[in-house]
Enzyme design. Structure first.
Site, PDB file in Angstrom:
ATOM      1  N   ASP A 109      46.397  35.024  40.277  1.00 38.80           N
ATOM      2  CA  ASP A 109      45.398  33.977  40.334  1.00 38.80           C
ATOM      3  C   ASP A 109      45.176  33.684  41.819  1.00 38.80           C
ATOM      4  O   ASP A 109      45.981  34.076  42.650  1.00 38.80           O
ATOM      5  CB  ASP A 109      45.965  32.755  39.613  1.00 38.80           C
ATOM      6  CG  ASP A 109      45.103  31.546  39.797  1.00 38.80           C
ATOM      7  OD1 ASP A 109      43.883  31.706  39.682  1.00 38.80           O
ATOM      8  OD2 ASP A 109      45.651  30.471  40.056  1.00 38.80           O
ATOM      9  N   LYS A 110      44.071  33.043  42.174  1.00 41.49           N
ATOM     10  CA  LYS A 110      43.897  32.783  43.599  1.00 41.49           C
ATOM     11  C   LYS A 110      44.277  31.368  43.963  1.00 41.49           C
ATOM     12  O   LYS A 110      45.290  31.133  44.593  1.00 41.49           O
ATOM     13  CB  LYS A 110      42.449  33.055  44.014  1.00 41.49           C
ATOM     14  CG  LYS A 110      42.312  33.224  45.512  1.00 41.49           C
ATOM     15  CD  LYS A 110      40.995  32.738  46.030  1.00 41.49           C
ATOM     16  CE  LYS A 110      41.028  31.248  46.233  1.00 41.49           C
ATOM     17  NZ  LYS A 110      39.773  30.681  46.598  1.00 41.49           N
ATOM     18  N   THR A 111      43.459  30.431  43.460  1.00 42.11           N
ATOM     19  CA  THR A 111      43.645  29.066  43.909  1.00 42.11           C
ATOM     20  C   THR A 111      44.981  28.522  43.399  1.00 42.11           C
ATOM     21  O   THR A 111      45.271  28.593  42.225  1.00 42.11           O
ATOM     22  CB  THR A 111      42.496  28.194  43.373  1.00 42.11           C
ATOM     23  OG1 THR A 111      41.294  28.910  43.621  1.00 42.11           O
ATOM     24  CG2 THR A 111      42.474  26.875  44.058  1.00 42.11           C
ATOM     25  N   LYS A 116      22.829  22.727  55.123  1.00 42.69           N
ATOM     26  CA  LYS A 116      23.979  23.553  55.457  1.00 42.69           C
ATOM     27  C   LYS A 116      24.070  24.621  54.384  1.00 42.69           C
ATOM     28  O   LYS A 116      23.732  24.406  53.224  1.00 42.69           O
ATOM     29  CB  LYS A 116      25.266  22.726  55.527  1.00 42.69           C
ATOM     30  CG  LYS A 116      25.730  22.185  54.186  1.00 42.69           C
ATOM     31  CD  LYS A 116      27.071  21.495  54.311  1.00 42.69           C
ATOM     32  CE  LYS A 116      27.570  21.168  52.915  1.00 42.69           C
ATOM     33  NZ  LYS A 116      28.375  19.978  52.809  1.00 42.69           N
ATOM     34  N   ASP A 159      36.508  31.955  41.558  1.00 43.89           N
ATOM     35  CA  ASP A 159      35.648  31.784  42.723  1.00 43.89           C
ATOM     36  C   ASP A 159      34.518  32.791  42.744  1.00 43.89           C
ATOM     37  O   ASP A 159      34.541  33.794  42.066  1.00 43.89           O
ATOM     38  CB  ASP A 159      36.459  31.986  44.001  1.00 43.89           C
ATOM     39  CG  ASP A 159      37.237  30.753  44.343  1.00 43.89           C
ATOM     40  OD1 ASP A 159      36.837  29.668  43.870  1.00 43.89           O
ATOM     41  OD2 ASP A 159      38.241  30.881  45.046  1.00 43.89           O
ATOM     42  N   ARG A 163      34.820  35.086  39.541  1.00 42.40           N
ATOM     43  CA  ARG A 163      34.096  34.348  38.510  1.00 42.40           C
ATOM     44  C   ARG A 163      34.535  34.739  37.114  1.00 42.40           C
ATOM     45  O   ARG A 163      33.728  34.940  36.223  1.00 42.40           O
ATOM     46  CB  ARG A 163      32.589  34.606  38.622  1.00 42.40           C
ATOM     47  CG  ARG A 163      31.949  34.010  39.837  1.00 42.40           C
ATOM     48  CD  ARG A 163      30.509  33.678  39.559  1.00 42.40           C
ATOM     49  NE  ARG A 163      29.929  32.922  40.656  1.00 42.40           N
ATOM     50  CZ  ARG A 163      30.116  31.609  40.798  1.00 42.40           C
ATOM     51  NH1 ARG A 163      30.843  30.934  39.929  1.00 42.40           N
ATOM     52  NH2 ARG A 163      29.576  30.977  41.825  1.00 42.40           N
ATOM     53  N   ASP A 209      49.304  29.724  38.481  1.00 40.47           N
ATOM     54  CA  ASP A 209      49.918  28.400  38.529  1.00 40.47           C
ATOM     55  C   ASP A 209      49.340  27.437  37.517  1.00 40.47           C
ATOM     56  O   ASP A 209      49.948  26.432  37.214  1.00 40.47           O
ATOM     57  CB  ASP A 209      49.749  27.797  39.924  1.00 40.47           C
ATOM     58  CG  ASP A 209      48.329  27.353  40.178  1.00 40.47           C
ATOM     59  OD1 ASP A 209      47.416  28.109  39.772  1.00 40.47           O
ATOM     60  OD2 ASP A 209      48.116  26.283  40.752  1.00 40.47           O
ATOM     61  N   ASN A 243      44.945  27.773  33.167  1.00 36.93           N
ATOM     62  CA  ASN A 243      43.996  28.855  32.927  1.00 36.93           C
ATOM     63  C   ASN A 243      44.621  30.231  33.142  1.00 36.93           C
ATOM     64  O   ASN A 243      44.009  31.244  32.878  1.00 36.93           O
ATOM     65  CB  ASN A 243      42.741  28.687  33.802  1.00 36.93           C
ATOM     66  CG  ASN A 243      43.111  28.640  35.277  1.00 36.93           C
ATOM     67  OD1 ASN A 243      44.283  28.559  35.613  1.00 36.93           O
ATOM     68  ND2 ASN A 243      42.115  28.710  36.135  1.00 36.93           N
TER      69      ASN A 243
END
Lengths: 383, 1014
Positions: free
Chosen positions: B141-143, B350, B467, B689, B717, B720
């Site tokens: 997982d990333k985040t 931005k 992401d 995604r 973590d 999900n």
């Protein structure tokens, strides 16, 4: 199965957690060399020089042992002769030429026939006393499960045999409602040939050679395993030629009812089961030195029927050395192992000198080798 | 929660393999028992009544010529019992004990203790310990797993001046790996625009004031803000040359967002911002730190408290918020229209550089070139970048636009979106760039190093993240998943080419099905191309230059795959170039990949420099050359395409794929296969995604698709990740601050991602080694009992009479030989953790299953056959009963032979340990010798019991064996004869075909020796 350990761990971890939460201490594991797997350890490495050293050292240690041991067994003098065929052929007649095992067996089973025979052998080498006399049986399966089980250890001790024992002893368990002592087929089939030895030399009076038949068994056997209060009874009913008429086999000895089991060393020796179907059993020993030129005459009572099952019988006279009887195995093995080690040691030494591998040479690392190989062949690889 | 499925029962590969081997052994047992039964049946039938001493006429199951079949059947069962030692039942118990002990080591490992959360590692499934040593693929997982999910404002560029010192994680990682990332943006020297005289003095002044301050010791650091540059902080920015622009830049940061402040305005330090994404919050926090404290939002106003100088009283300013043009992943920008307190009407924007720079006003573009350059550098060091721009609005124009916009927003239905989109597009034109920001998505500590070493260990790492593609790619670079010199294959339905399908569909009014069809075809084509590239790329001879090869790939690929094609063109207009090049979404990625080339001045010579491989070959036998080659190779995997020139390894590939494409792939078997094939050939895979469900699906697909040969580990973590963790062979949960669901679902749980490295490279490798060695040795030792029972049966008419009584046999597996191997299973090591980290490649032996496979089982079975033969026949030669074994003339009986043989049967396997294993602590020595001693003790004590207990063992040792010289001469002989061939084999191997392990040990040993000498 795998859950057992998991459960244990889970419980352990939970308990630990609760405890630490209560004590509010840091849960940082304690440092010990053991728990951090940092115990000092030796990691022996087979480096070329240590290999050479190990082989040559082993070899140098083995060879003297081999020489000494071989010398000992070579010094043993052994005389051996097979007498089973000779002894029955003597009784061959026109009606029974004793050509087949069946014929011989049939002859043996006839109680009324005489079966003794005389055999002479010459002593060719000096034999120092004690000279051990063995009989050797061939193709005789003392180690058959059926046979081994057919005895009662308790009975030999002087205790009443257990039901299991008695059942195993069948059919030699009871006779006339009384328990046979000792029960079972091992005792029942006791070897019953006898040997009397005479000689041309005047070692003893009347030319007979005294054969000491005591202390041929293990001390613990005759003093503890076989009880001196137990006397044989009803042993060998079937084969007792005085009481049984229709016995179909011959073999097995009639035990002396007046002598306790512990005194019957023949039986004690016999009941120590042999490991192989060909085996020797100690019969007695001559306690006189025998000189070359002596002729020994054996008067054999050839009672034991080994003909029916293609067995064999032989008589052996042997001296011993510190290592035991005539058996070159230990000596030769030590020499071979030692020789092989030295040879291998030198081969390694040679190979190492000719084509040494530097220690810790990284080009031997599998991933280095692999990449070199792929680089050379430029063949497709994954990754 | 929503994805909760009952936790699957997982068994390790070794376990499954073990089952098969046990079945095999069982078959062997059956065969041997059958043979026994048949032989005893036939022999009994043949011998018939001849063997009178057996009393053949009496009925007995062991000898009965009339019922030879029954004798055979009894013989068969006897054989089963006798040879039953072939089945190592005690192994399962021992494995259990060993695994728990291994788990305790993991739990108590200080190196895997996380002081931040005060948590140790946890082990839930000790049955999977050894799986950790064989992992091929990691699904991460990333985040929260790779990153700590905390965005910090790190750098900014204003009016062409880059601000912000400090080192990003990526830079640190790169430095550690000996690969500085070129001119670093934190070093302000290259910024020629920087005014020298005045700021220099300011710099000096600050240095005097705040000597101890710096990026590492930043007093302004807070959540979301890790920026340090004395030129901007503490109100010093007003002294900068372009102070007005800087002020404006800060104002935009404070205004142009959708964050909602939470907290009391009087306590700025406690103020928290609820924003759509943490990086947006980071920008608002940054504005606060610079003195533009945004504290209140109403639907129409934005309240900012300005405190420009430390001494000045704060001033509250109210800005009128007119419109918000929201952020979307498609637009990649957000804007607001706002009226400043002084009456100016402005559009503040931005967004991603690719989109903003396309909409810049030609005449008043602002510092585009400088900003682009800085942002490119930021991107390279792993920062998430945004361009900040504005536009002064014409009152009249705005009025008409605002009316249309309000109308569009009130539309109900499908048209609303496209209409507002159009209007936004209309007004977001003619922008002026002010500067850019660089936000660091902070990696967890040690992640790049861990990932790099895991990759070098031969583990393919997949990142599955929710992401967007861009972010994922950034993080990919940040944690060295994507490396310089890797080719990125991108399959995404967000790219412009894919969007073209949608546009066309819109135009031509395609049905939903048709759109999907088109998209599926697109994905399928992409995969095809990727596959071709991956496969051809591998076979491609290395002589040709990279660019040549790539040009030859099909056109669609060229436009779709982000690669360093346009390398040769100048770096400055790259992003524009790239966006034209269709892979619009991927500009940043492109700029990063290209960064390598532009940074490397020798790039042009790439074709020439491809040759060091040949050099390496030439040096061949020369030691130095070899060393260099090894260096080059390890460096290569260490992500360098260093100045020495690219190394010889084939190009590495990374696949980046998005969830929408995955959905199509997962739905069709053909695509699945193609996908898997591409993935196998890629070193890293990034899935962006993806939904939690897809995470699990992909994991399952890979696990099933790649079969038993590949072992998947999933780490995550959050809730999900539970599906993924359960679907993988091994699941590892991160003991996060929030939520323990992943940790609960995982088979293992650790506090930080970086512990995974130790978990795999140290504990996993050891556990795999330990369990493997243990199983093999167990087979060896139990099989010896089986073989010996068979040998003795050969001489006992196959009647199944044991040579020794049951106590010997049951003590063999429980006392005489059981403990040392358990000790080995718990303690064995090959290399130290430091060496394991230095040579991560050692891990590959586990992936290849080098320590436990059929060949090894056969080898150990062969050893057991040979050893058992020596153990049986050597004593038999002395204790055959055909010659005296003592000077007293006694010949051996069965029990004498049995006991003598059993002595060496205990000695040989115990001493074999010294030969087969390489790690001995005092615990090893103690238990090996205790085991041997226990046999002698046993036979003494047991032999001293009354005969009804001890039966055939009565005084066996004391009276019969011990006093004889042959007994003592026999033991060393058997040990030597048994171990000699194995020793020779191992000697040859260690001299001429040394294992990796041996080389590594030799190296550290010689290093130690040389240290001693010094």
């Amino acid at each position: 199965m795998a859950t057992g350990g998991g459960d244990f761990l889970r419980k352990l971890q939970k308990e630990e957690e609760i405890q630490q939460r209560l004590s509010k201490e840091s849960r940082r594991p304690k440092y010990t060399k053991f728990s951090q797997q940092e115990l000092s350890a030796c990691k022996p490495l087979l480096t070329p020089m240590c290999i050479v050293f190990v082989y040559i050292a082993i070899g140098l240690a083995c060879i003297p042992v081999g020489i000494i041991t071989l010398q000992a067994s070579l010094s043993v003098v052994e005389l051996k002769f097979r007498y089973d065929t000779i002894c029955v052929m003597k009784y061959a007649t026109a009606t029974n030429p004793m050509l087949t095992d069946e014929a011989k067996s049939e002859f043996m089973q006839d109680y009324n026939k005489r079966k003794n025979c005389t055999i002479s052998i010459d002593v060719t080498k000096y034999m120092k006393q004690p000279i051990y006399i063995y009989y050797q049986l061939g193709n005789y399966f003392q180690n058959h499960r059926r046979y081994v089980k057919s005895m009662s250890e308790r009975q030999l001790q002087g205790l009443p045999p257990s039901k299991v024992d008695l059942n195993n002893c069948k059919p030699q368990d009871m006779v006339g409602g009384r328990v046979i002592v000792p029960c079972g087929m091992v005792a029942w089939s006791l070897f019953n040939d006898t040997f009397d030895i005479s000689t041309n030399a005047f070692y003893t009076e009347e030319g007979t050679l005294f054969v000491n038949k005591t202390a041929i068994s293990w001390k613990s056997d005759r003093e503890e395993r076989f009880n001196n209060t137990i006397f044989p009874s009803s042993n060998f009913v079937n084969n007792n030629r005085t009481t049984v008429v229709n016995a179909s086999q011959i073999g097995g000895s009639y035990l002396n009812n007046s002598q306790p089991l512990s005194m019957d060393e023949n039986l004690i020796v016999w009941m120590r089961i042999a490991a192989l179907p060909t085996f020797r059993k100690l019969y007695g020993r001559i306690e006189t030195d025998l000189h070359p030129g002596t002729t020994l005459t054996f008067n054999i009572n050839n009672f034991y029927n080994t003909y029916g099952f293609r067995g064999s019988k032989a008589l052996i006279l042997s001296t011993t050395s510190w290592i035991g009887g005539k058996n070159h195995f230990l000596g030769f093995s030590y020499l071979i192992v030692g020789g092989a080690c030295i040879l291998i040691g030198f081969i390694f030494l040679f190979m190492h000198c000719k084509n040494p591998r530097p220690l810790g040479d990284k080009s031997y690392l599998s991933w280095v080798k692999k990449s070199v190989a792929t680089a050379i062949s430029t063949s497709p690889t994954t990754m | 929660m929503q994805n909760s499925t009952p936790p699957p029962t997982k068994r390790s590969r070794v376990d499954k393999y073990l089952d098969k081997v046990i079945w095999l052994m069982f078959a062997l047992l059956l065969a041997m028992a059958t043979l026994t039964g048949v032989i005893i049946g036939i022999r009994t039938k043949q011998d018939g009544t001849d063997i009178w001493y057996m009393r053949p006429t009496e009925s007995n199951p062991y000898y009965n010529p009339q019922k030879a079949a029954i004798v055979g059947i009894v013989g068969f069962f006897n054989g089963l019992v006798l040879y039953g030692y072939l089945i190592p039942i005690a192994l399962y118990v021992s494995l259990e004990v060993v695994r728990v002990a291994q788990a305790l080591f993991m739990i108590n490992d200080i190196e895997m203790y996380d002081p931040a959360s005060d948590k140790r590692a946890r082990v839930k499934s000790p049955g999977l310990n050894e799986e950790l040593g064989q992992v091929d693929t990691i699904f991460s997982d990333k985040t929260g797993t790779l990153t700590s999910n905390q965005m910090d404002f790190f750098r900014c560029t204003i009016q062409g001046v880059s601000y912000g010192k400090g080192t990003t994680e990526v830079e640190r990682a790169a430095e550690k790996l000996g690969m500085p990332l070129g001119p670093s943006p934190r070093d302000p020297r290259p910024d020629s625009t920087r005014p020298t005289s005045r700021t220099q003095s300011v710099d000096n002044a600050i240095e005097v004031d705040t000597e101890s301050l710096g990026p590492e010791n930043n007093p302004y650091k807070e959540k979301g803000f890790n920026f340090y540059d004395e030129r901007l902080l503490a109100g010093k920015w007003v002294q900068e040359k372009s102070a007005e622009s800087i002020r404006f830049f800060f104002e935009i940061l404070a205004l142009c967002h959708t964050a909602i402040p939470e907290g009391t305005p009087e306590e700025p330090s406690l103020m928290r911002y609820r924003a759509e994404s943490p990086d947006e919050a980071a920008l608002v926090v940054a504005a606060k730190q610079f003195g533009f404290y945004f504290y209140k939002r109403t639907p129409t106003t934005l309240h900012v408290r300005e405190s420009l100088r430390p001494g000045d009283p704060p001033r509250d300013q109210v800005y009128q918020l007119l419109d918000v043009l929201e952020f979307s992943s498609l637009r990649k920008r957000m804007s607001i229209t706002v009226r400043f307190p002084d009456g100016r009407l402005l559009l503040l924007s931005k967004g991603a550089d690719s989109v903003i720079l396309q909409r810049v006003d030609r005449k008043r573009s602002g510092p585009v070139a400088e900003t682009t350059r800085h942002l490119k550098l930021y991107g390279e060091v792993g920062l998430r970048t945004l361009v900040v721009a504005y536009k002064v609005l014409d009152e009249e124009e705005y009025k008409s636009w605002a009316k249309r916009y309000a109308d569009a927003r009130s539309i109900i239905g499908k048209e609303r979106e496209s209409r507002t989109e159009e209007l936004a597009e209309e007004i977001e034109q003619g922008l002026t760039v002010v500067g850019g920001t660089g936000v660091e998505d902070k990696l967890q500590a040690g992640v790049p190093e861990a990932v790099d070493r895991l990759a070098r260990a031969g583990i393919n790492i997949w990142v599955l993240t929710g992401d967007k593609v861009e972010t994922a790619i950034n993080i990919g670079y940040a944690c060295s998943l994507l490396r310089q010199g890797m080719d990125n294959l991108i399959v995404s339905l967000e790219g412009s080419e894919a969007r073209a399908i949608e546009e066309r569909a819109d135009r031509e009014g395609w049905s939903r099905d048709k759109i999907q069809e088109g998209q599926k075809n697109f994905v399928s084509r992409k995969l095809d191309d990727a596959l071709q590239l991956v496969l051809n790329g591998h076979v491609n001879p290395r002589g040709t230059s990279t660019s040549e090869r790539k040009i030859s790939v099909s056109e669609s690929l060229q436009s779709a795959l982000s690669r360093s094609m346009s390398t040769k063109s100048s770096g400055a207009n790259l992003s524009r170039n790239a966006s034209k090049n269709a892979a619009g979404t991927l500009t940043r990625n492109l700029s990063v990949t290209n960064g390598r080339h532009s940074r490397n001045p020798s790039e042009g010579k790439i074709g020439v420099e491809m040759l060091p491989l040949v050099d390496g070959q030439k040096v061949g036998s020369n030691g130095e050359g070899l060393d260099q080659r090894e260096w080059a190779i390890s460096k290569e995997s260490a992500l360098t395409q260093s100045r020495k020139g690219p190394p010889a390894e084939p190009t590495e590939y990374a696949l980046v794929i998005d969830g929408q494409s995955l959905a199509y792939i997962l739905a069709e078997t053909v695509l699945q296969e193609r996908f898997l094939e591409v993935c196998i050939n890629c070193n890293s895979v990034l899935c962006c995604r993806v939904s939690p469900r897809q995470k699990a699906q992909v994991t399952t697909l890979v696990r099933k698709g790649l079969g038993l040969h590949r072992l998947c580990l999933a780490i995550g973590d959050g809730a999900n990740d539970v599906g993924m963790i359960q679907a993988a062979n091994v699941g590892v949960g991160i003991l996060g601050v929030e939520g323990a669901q992943a940790a609960m679902a995982g088979d293992f749980a650790i506090g930080q991602f970086r512990f995974l490295e130790r978990l795999l490279l140290v504990h996993g490798r050891w556990c795999y080694r330990r369990i493997s060695l243990m199983i093999l040795y167990f087979f060896y030792k139990v099989c010896m009992m089986g073989w010996i029972a068979f040998y003795s049966n050969i001489f006992a008419y196959f009647s199944g009479n044991p040579l020794y009584n049951d106590w010997y046999a049951s003590f063999y597996n429980t006392v005489f030989t059981s403990v040392p191997i358990v000790v080995i299973g718990i303690l064995d090591q090959d290399v130290t953790p430091a060496e394991a980290f230095r040579y991560p490649q050692l891990y590959q032996s586990g992936q290849r299953g080098e320590l436990f496979n059929f060949k090894l089982i056969l080898w150990w079975l062969a050893i057991s056959l040979y050893h058992s033969a020596v153990i049986f026949f050597f004593p038999l030669a002395i204790y055959s009963g055909l010659s005296a074994f003592r000077p007293g003339g006694q010949v051996a009986a069965a029990q004498d032979f049995g006991a003598a043989m059993f002595t060496v049967l205990v000695l040989v396997p115990n001493l074999q340990i010294y030969l087969a294993f390489h790690y001995f602590t005092w615990i090893h020595h103690l238990f090996i010798w205790l085991s041997i001693l226990s046999w002698y003790l046993f036979i003494i004590v047991y032999g001293a019991l009354p005969t009804s207990w001890s039966t055939i063992a009565y005084k066996e040792f004391i009276e019969v064996l011990a006093p004889s010289a042959s007994y003592w001469l026999l033991q060393p002989l058997v040990v030597m004869a048994a171990l000699l061939p194995d020793l020779v084999f191992r000697s040859i191997k260690s001299v001429y075909r040394p294992s990796d392990y041996q080389i590594v040990i030799e190296q550290s040993k010689s290093k130690r020796d040389s240290q001693h000498q010094v």
